[in-house]
Design a protein around this motif. Sequence first.
Motif, PDB file in Angstrom:
ATOM      1  N   ASN A  34      -2.026   3.896   4.826  1.00 19.23           N
ATOM      2  CA  ASN A  34      -3.310   4.247   4.241  1.00 19.23           C
ATOM      3  C   ASN A  34      -3.233   5.648   3.661  1.00 19.23           C
ATOM      4  O   ASN A  34      -2.754   6.571   4.320  1.00 19.23           O
ATOM      5  N   ASN A  35      -3.705   5.816   2.449  1.00 18.05           N
ATOM      6  CA  ASN A  35      -3.714   7.127   1.803  1.00 18.05           C
ATOM      7  C   ASN A  35      -5.061   7.794   2.071  1.00 18.05           C
ATOM      8  O   ASN A  35      -6.040   7.541   1.391  1.00 18.05           O
ATOM      9  N   ARG A  36      -5.097   8.641   3.074  1.00 21.09           N
ATOM     10  CA  ARG A  36      -6.341   9.340   3.406  1.00 21.09           C
ATOM     11  C   ARG A  36      -6.321  10.764   2.852  1.00 21.09           C
ATOM     12  O   ARG A  36      -7.223  11.538   3.088  1.00 21.09           O
ATOM     13  N   ARG A  78      -7.067   2.603  -1.459  1.00 19.00           N
ATOM     14  CA  ARG A  78      -6.318   3.584  -0.675  1.00 19.00           C
ATOM     15  C   ARG A  78      -5.437   2.946   0.404  1.00 19.00           C
ATOM     16  O   ARG A  78      -4.737   3.634   1.135  1.00 19.00           O
TER      17      ARG A  78
END
Length: 250
Positions: free
Chosen positions: A246-248, A239
Amino acid sequence: MKDKIICITGASSGIGWATAKAFANQGARLILCGRRKEKLDELEEQLRVETVQLIFDVRERKAVFKAFESLASPWKKIDVLVNNAGNAHGLDPVQTANIDDWDAMIDGNVKGLMYVTKAVLPHMVESKKGQIINLGSIAGKEVYPNGSVYCSSKFAVDAFTSGLRIDLNPLRIRVGAIHPGLVETEFSEVRFKGDEQRAAKVYEGIDALTAEDVADAILYMASVPEKVNIADMVILPTRQANAYINNRES
Ligand code: NDP
Ligand code: 8X3
Protein backbone atom coordinates in the motif's frame (compact mmCIF):
# COMPACT_ATOMS: atom_id res chain seq x y z
CA MET A 1 -33.29 -3.48 -13.28
CA LYS A 2 -36.82 -2.23 -12.62
CA ASP A 3 -38.93 -4.76 -10.65
CA LYS A 4 -36.17 -7.38 -10.67
CA ILE A 5 -35.79 -9.20 -7.37
CA ILE A 6 -32.34 -8.77 -5.87
CA CYS A 7 -31.37 -10.69 -2.73
CA ILE A 8 -28.50 -9.20 -0.75
CA THR A 9 -26.96 -10.92 2.26
CA GLY A 10 -25.20 -8.70 4.78
CA ALA A 11 -27.43 -5.76 3.81
CA SER A 12 -27.27 -4.32 7.33
CA SER A 13 -23.86 -2.68 6.83
CA GLY A 14 -21.12 -1.60 4.47
CA ILE A 15 -21.05 -3.03 0.96
CA GLY A 16 -24.39 -4.81 1.32
CA TRP A 17 -26.10 -1.64 2.53
CA ALA A 18 -24.68 0.43 -0.34
CA THR A 19 -25.59 -2.30 -2.83
CA ALA A 20 -29.19 -2.25 -1.61
CA LYS A 21 -29.32 1.49 -2.19
CA ALA A 22 -27.73 1.23 -5.64
CA PHE A 23 -30.27 -1.38 -6.82
CA ALA A 24 -33.16 0.49 -5.18
CA ASN A 25 -32.19 3.60 -7.17
CA GLN A 26 -32.77 1.49 -10.29
CA GLY A 27 -36.25 0.43 -9.13
CA ALA A 28 -35.39 -3.15 -8.15
CA ARG A 29 -37.28 -5.02 -5.43
CA LEU A 30 -35.07 -6.19 -2.60
CA ILE A 31 -34.70 -9.08 -0.21
CA LEU A 32 -32.55 -7.72 2.61
CA CYS A 33 -30.73 -10.27 4.77
CA GLY A 34 -28.76 -9.82 7.97
CA ARG A 35 -28.76 -10.58 11.68
CA ARG A 36 -29.36 -7.02 12.95
CA LYS A 37 -33.03 -6.33 12.28
CA GLU A 38 -32.76 -2.77 13.63
CA LYS A 39 -30.20 -1.93 10.95
CA LEU A 40 -32.35 -3.45 8.21
CA ASP A 41 -35.32 -1.40 9.51
CA GLU A 42 -33.17 1.73 9.28
CA LEU A 43 -32.13 0.87 5.72
CA GLU A 44 -35.71 0.09 4.67
CA GLU A 45 -36.84 3.51 5.83
CA GLN A 46 -34.43 5.07 3.34
CA LEU A 47 -35.61 2.98 0.38
CA ARG A 48 -38.59 3.72 -1.83
CA VAL A 49 -39.02 0.24 -3.28
CA GLU A 50 -40.71 -2.99 -2.19
CA THR A 51 -38.57 -4.92 0.28
CA VAL A 52 -38.69 -8.06 2.37
CA GLN A 53 -36.38 -8.79 5.30
CA LEU A 54 -34.89 -12.16 6.16
CA ILE A 55 -33.20 -12.28 9.54
CA PHE A 56 -30.82 -15.19 9.95
CA ASP A 57 -27.24 -16.15 10.68
CA VAL A 58 -25.67 -17.61 7.52
CA ARG A 59 -23.81 -20.15 9.70
CA GLU A 60 -27.08 -21.75 10.81
CA ARG A 61 -27.90 -24.18 8.04
CA LYS A 62 -31.51 -24.84 9.10
CA ALA A 63 -32.20 -21.12 9.64
CA VAL A 64 -30.93 -20.30 6.15
CA PHE A 65 -33.24 -22.79 4.43
CA LYS A 66 -36.19 -21.88 6.68
CA ALA A 67 -35.75 -18.20 5.86
CA PHE A 68 -35.86 -18.72 2.10
CA GLU A 69 -38.73 -21.22 2.37
CA SER A 70 -40.70 -18.56 4.27
CA LEU A 71 -40.72 -16.22 1.27
CA ALA A 72 -44.06 -15.74 -0.49
CA SER A 73 -43.98 -17.43 -3.94
CA PRO A 74 -43.41 -14.26 -6.02
CA TRP A 75 -40.38 -13.37 -3.87
CA LYS A 76 -38.82 -16.79 -4.44
CA LYS A 77 -38.17 -15.76 -8.06
CA ILE A 78 -34.85 -14.13 -7.28
CA ASP A 79 -33.12 -12.61 -10.32
CA VAL A 80 -29.81 -11.72 -8.69
CA LEU A 81 -28.25 -13.08 -5.51
CA VAL A 82 -25.48 -10.94 -4.02
CA ASN A 83 -23.67 -13.25 -1.61
CA ASN A 84 -22.05 -10.54 0.48
CA ALA A 85 -22.39 -11.51 4.17
CA GLY A 86 -19.03 -12.15 5.75
CA ASN A 87 -16.29 -10.78 7.93
CA ALA A 88 -12.74 -11.26 9.14
CA HIS A 89 -12.20 -12.15 12.80
CA GLY A 90 -8.74 -11.46 14.13
CA LEU A 91 -5.39 -10.92 12.39
CA ASP A 92 -2.98 -13.38 13.94
CA PRO A 93 -0.42 -16.02 13.03
CA VAL A 94 -1.75 -19.56 13.02
CA GLN A 95 0.24 -20.51 16.12
CA THR A 96 -1.47 -17.91 18.34
CA ALA A 97 -4.81 -17.42 16.57
CA ASN A 98 -8.10 -18.12 18.31
CA ILE A 99 -9.87 -21.15 16.85
CA ASP A 100 -13.28 -19.59 17.51
CA ASP A 101 -12.25 -16.86 15.03
CA TRP A 102 -11.43 -19.54 12.47
CA ASP A 103 -14.82 -21.17 12.95
CA ALA A 104 -16.60 -17.85 12.51
CA MET A 105 -14.77 -17.18 9.22
CA ILE A 106 -14.97 -20.64 7.71
CA ASP A 107 -18.56 -21.24 8.83
CA GLY A 108 -19.74 -17.78 7.74
CA ASN A 109 -17.69 -16.77 4.73
CA VAL A 110 -17.55 -20.24 3.17
CA LYS A 111 -20.27 -22.58 4.39
CA GLY A 112 -22.78 -19.75 4.92
CA LEU A 113 -22.31 -18.50 1.38
CA MET A 114 -22.77 -22.05 0.10
CA TYR A 115 -25.96 -22.59 2.15
CA VAL A 116 -27.50 -19.37 0.86
CA THR A 117 -26.60 -20.30 -2.72
CA LYS A 118 -28.19 -23.72 -2.35
CA ALA A 119 -31.32 -22.23 -0.77
CA VAL A 120 -31.78 -19.68 -3.57
CA LEU A 121 -30.98 -21.96 -6.52
CA PRO A 122 -34.21 -23.99 -6.99
CA HIS A 123 -36.11 -21.23 -8.76
CA MET A 124 -33.09 -20.21 -10.87
CA VAL A 125 -32.61 -23.82 -11.94
CA GLU A 126 -36.29 -24.22 -12.78
CA SER A 127 -36.43 -21.00 -14.81
CA LYS A 128 -32.90 -21.40 -16.27
CA LYS A 129 -32.30 -17.77 -15.42
CA GLY A 130 -30.51 -15.79 -12.80
CA GLN A 131 -27.23 -14.40 -11.61
CA ILE A 132 -25.08 -15.02 -8.55
CA ILE A 133 -22.45 -12.47 -7.53
CA ASN A 134 -20.14 -13.55 -4.72
CA LEU A 135 -18.07 -11.22 -2.56
CA GLY A 136 -14.56 -12.56 -2.63
CA SER A 137 -11.60 -10.33 -1.80
CA ILE A 138 -8.08 -9.50 -2.86
CA ALA A 139 -7.44 -11.76 0.16
CA GLY A 140 -8.84 -14.56 -2.02
CA LYS A 141 -6.22 -13.93 -4.68
CA GLU A 142 -3.11 -13.38 -2.56
CA VAL A 143 -2.26 -14.36 1.02
CA TYR A 144 -1.01 -11.69 3.43
CA PRO A 145 0.75 -12.05 6.80
CA ASN A 146 -1.49 -13.12 9.70
CA GLY A 147 -4.45 -13.53 7.37
CA SER A 148 -4.12 -17.24 6.62
CA VAL A 149 -7.63 -18.29 7.63
CA TYR A 150 -9.50 -15.22 6.34
CA CYS A 151 -7.53 -15.60 3.10
CA SER A 152 -8.36 -19.32 3.02
CA SER A 153 -12.04 -18.47 3.34
CA LYS A 154 -11.86 -16.06 0.41
CA PHE A 155 -9.77 -18.45 -1.72
CA ALA A 156 -12.60 -20.90 -1.07
CA VAL A 157 -15.15 -18.35 -2.30
CA ASP A 158 -13.08 -17.96 -5.47
CA ALA A 159 -12.93 -21.73 -6.02
CA PHE A 160 -16.62 -22.20 -5.25
CA THR A 161 -17.49 -19.43 -7.71
CA SER A 162 -15.53 -21.15 -10.48
CA GLY A 163 -17.09 -24.54 -9.71
CA LEU A 164 -20.60 -23.12 -9.52
CA ARG A 165 -20.13 -21.42 -12.88
CA ILE A 166 -19.23 -24.79 -14.41
CA ASP A 167 -22.20 -26.55 -12.78
CA LEU A 168 -24.69 -23.89 -13.83
CA ASN A 169 -23.27 -23.35 -17.31
CA PRO A 170 -25.79 -25.73 -18.99
CA LEU A 171 -28.58 -23.63 -17.47
CA ARG A 172 -27.14 -20.27 -18.59
CA ILE A 173 -27.18 -18.95 -15.03
CA ARG A 174 -24.51 -16.29 -14.65
CA VAL A 175 -21.97 -16.71 -11.84
CA GLY A 176 -19.22 -14.27 -10.96
CA ALA A 177 -17.28 -12.75 -8.11
CA ILE A 178 -15.98 -9.36 -7.17
CA HIS A 179 -12.73 -9.10 -5.22
CA PRO A 180 -12.22 -5.73 -3.53
CA GLY A 181 -9.12 -4.48 -1.79
CA LEU A 182 -9.42 -2.13 1.18
CA VAL A 183 -12.98 -0.83 1.60
CA GLU A 184 -13.72 1.38 4.60
CA THR A 185 -16.75 -0.20 6.31
CA GLU A 186 -17.38 -1.86 9.68
CA PHE A 187 -15.10 -4.67 8.44
CA SER A 188 -11.98 -3.76 10.45
CA GLU A 189 -13.98 -2.89 13.57
CA VAL A 190 -15.39 -6.40 13.47
CA ARG A 191 -11.96 -7.88 12.72
CA PHE A 192 -10.42 -6.07 15.71
CA LYS A 193 -13.41 -6.74 17.99
CA GLY A 194 -14.54 -3.15 18.38
CA ASP A 195 -11.09 -1.51 18.59
CA GLU A 196 -11.98 1.60 16.57
CA GLN A 197 -8.48 3.13 16.68
CA ARG A 198 -6.83 0.02 15.31
CA ALA A 199 -9.54 -0.24 12.67
CA ALA A 200 -9.08 3.38 11.57
CA LYS A 201 -5.32 2.81 11.09
CA VAL A 202 -6.02 0.24 8.36
CA TYR A 203 -7.43 2.99 6.14
CA GLU A 204 -5.02 5.82 7.08
CA GLY A 205 -3.47 7.52 4.05
CA ILE A 206 -4.78 4.97 1.59
CA ASP A 207 -7.87 6.74 0.22
CA ALA A 208 -9.70 3.44 0.57
CA LEU A 209 -12.60 2.34 -1.57
CA THR A 210 -16.03 3.20 -0.21
CA ALA A 211 -18.87 0.73 -0.02
CA GLU A 212 -20.51 2.79 -2.78
CA ASP A 213 -17.53 2.22 -5.12
CA VAL A 214 -18.02 -1.53 -4.76
CA ALA A 215 -21.81 -1.28 -5.02
CA ASP A 216 -21.44 0.58 -8.35
CA ALA A 217 -19.32 -2.28 -9.67
CA ILE A 218 -21.81 -4.89 -8.46
CA LEU A 219 -24.65 -2.98 -10.12
CA TYR A 220 -22.61 -2.89 -13.32
CA MET A 221 -22.06 -6.67 -13.18
CA ALA A 222 -25.82 -7.12 -12.95
CA SER A 223 -26.66 -4.53 -15.62
CA VAL A 224 -24.72 -5.83 -18.61
CA PRO A 225 -26.68 -7.74 -21.28
CA GLU A 226 -27.67 -11.30 -20.35
CA LYS A 227 -25.24 -12.79 -22.86
CA VAL A 228 -22.38 -11.15 -20.91
CA ASN A 229 -21.10 -12.66 -17.66
CA ILE A 230 -18.51 -10.68 -15.74
CA ALA A 231 -16.89 -13.70 -14.15
CA ASP A 232 -14.21 -12.04 -12.05
CA MET A 233 -13.52 -8.47 -11.06
CA VAL A 234 -10.66 -7.23 -8.86
CA ILE A 235 -11.16 -3.69 -7.62
CA LEU A 236 -8.49 -1.85 -5.59
CA PRO A 237 -7.87 1.63 -4.28
CA THR A 238 -5.36 3.29 -6.60
CA ARG A 239 -2.91 3.42 -3.67
CA GLN A 240 -3.11 -0.35 -3.18
CA ALA A 241 -0.93 -2.54 -5.46
CA ASN A 242 -1.90 -5.95 -4.10
CA ALA A 243 -3.00 -7.60 -0.85
CA TYR A 244 -0.03 -6.23 1.11
CA ILE A 245 1.60 -3.34 -0.77
CA ASN A 246 0.00 0.00 0.00
CA ASN A 247 1.33 3.43 -0.93
CA ARG A 248 0.54 5.58 2.10
CA GLU A 249 3.42 7.99 1.46
CA SER A 250 3.53 9.73 -1.91
P1 NDP B 1 -19.30 -5.01 7.23
O1 NDP B 1 -18.78 -5.53 8.52
O2 NDP B 1 -19.60 -3.57 7.12
O3 NDP B 1 -20.60 -5.85 6.81
C1 NDP B 1 -20.65 -7.24 6.95
C2 NDP B 1 -22.08 -7.69 6.71
O4 NDP B 1 -22.13 -9.13 6.74
C3 NDP B 1 -23.03 -7.17 7.74
O5 NDP B 1 -24.21 -6.75 7.11
C4 NDP B 1 -23.29 -8.37 8.62
O6 NDP B 1 -24.63 -8.33 9.08
C5 NDP B 1 -23.14 -9.53 7.62
N1 NDP B 1 -22.74 -10.76 8.31
C6 NDP B 1 -21.53 -11.04 8.86
N2 NDP B 1 -21.54 -12.24 9.41
C7 NDP B 1 -22.79 -12.74 9.24
C8 NDP B 1 -23.43 -13.94 9.63
N3 NDP B 1 -22.78 -14.91 10.29
N4 NDP B 1 -24.72 -14.13 9.28
C9 NDP B 1 -25.38 -13.17 8.60
N5 NDP B 1 -24.84 -12.01 8.20
C10 NDP B 1 -23.56 -11.81 8.54
O7 NDP B 1 -18.22 -5.44 6.13
P2 NDP B 1 -18.16 -5.22 4.52
O8 NDP B 1 -19.37 -4.56 4.03
O9 NDP B 1 -16.85 -4.61 4.25
O10 NDP B 1 -18.08 -6.73 4.06
C11 NDP B 1 -19.00 -7.31 3.17
C12 NDP B 1 -18.29 -8.41 2.39
O11 NDP B 1 -17.24 -7.86 1.62
C13 NDP B 1 -17.66 -9.50 3.27
O12 NDP B 1 -17.87 -10.76 2.65
C14 NDP B 1 -16.18 -9.13 3.26
O13 NDP B 1 -15.37 -10.24 3.49
C15 NDP B 1 -16.05 -8.60 1.84
N6 NDP B 1 -14.91 -7.73 1.61
C16 NDP B 1 -14.71 -6.61 2.38
C17 NDP B 1 -13.60 -5.80 2.13
C18 NDP B 1 -13.27 -4.61 2.99
O14 NDP B 1 -12.12 -4.14 2.94
N7 NDP B 1 -14.21 -4.06 3.77
C19 NDP B 1 -12.70 -6.09 1.02
C20 NDP B 1 -13.00 -7.28 0.31
C21 NDP B 1 -14.08 -8.06 0.57
P3 NDP B 1 -25.13 -8.57 10.57
O15 NDP B 1 -24.00 -8.22 11.49
O16 NDP B 1 -26.34 -7.71 10.72
O17 NDP B 1 -25.47 -9.99 10.54
C1 8X3 C 1 -10.92 -7.44 2.97
C2 8X3 C 1 -9.68 -6.81 2.43
O1 8X3 C 1 -7.16 -6.77 2.69
O2 8X3 C 1 -8.51 -6.29 4.66
O3 8X3 C 1 -11.19 -8.63 2.35
O4 8X3 C 1 -8.35 -8.54 3.81
S1 8X3 C 1 -8.38 -7.12 3.45
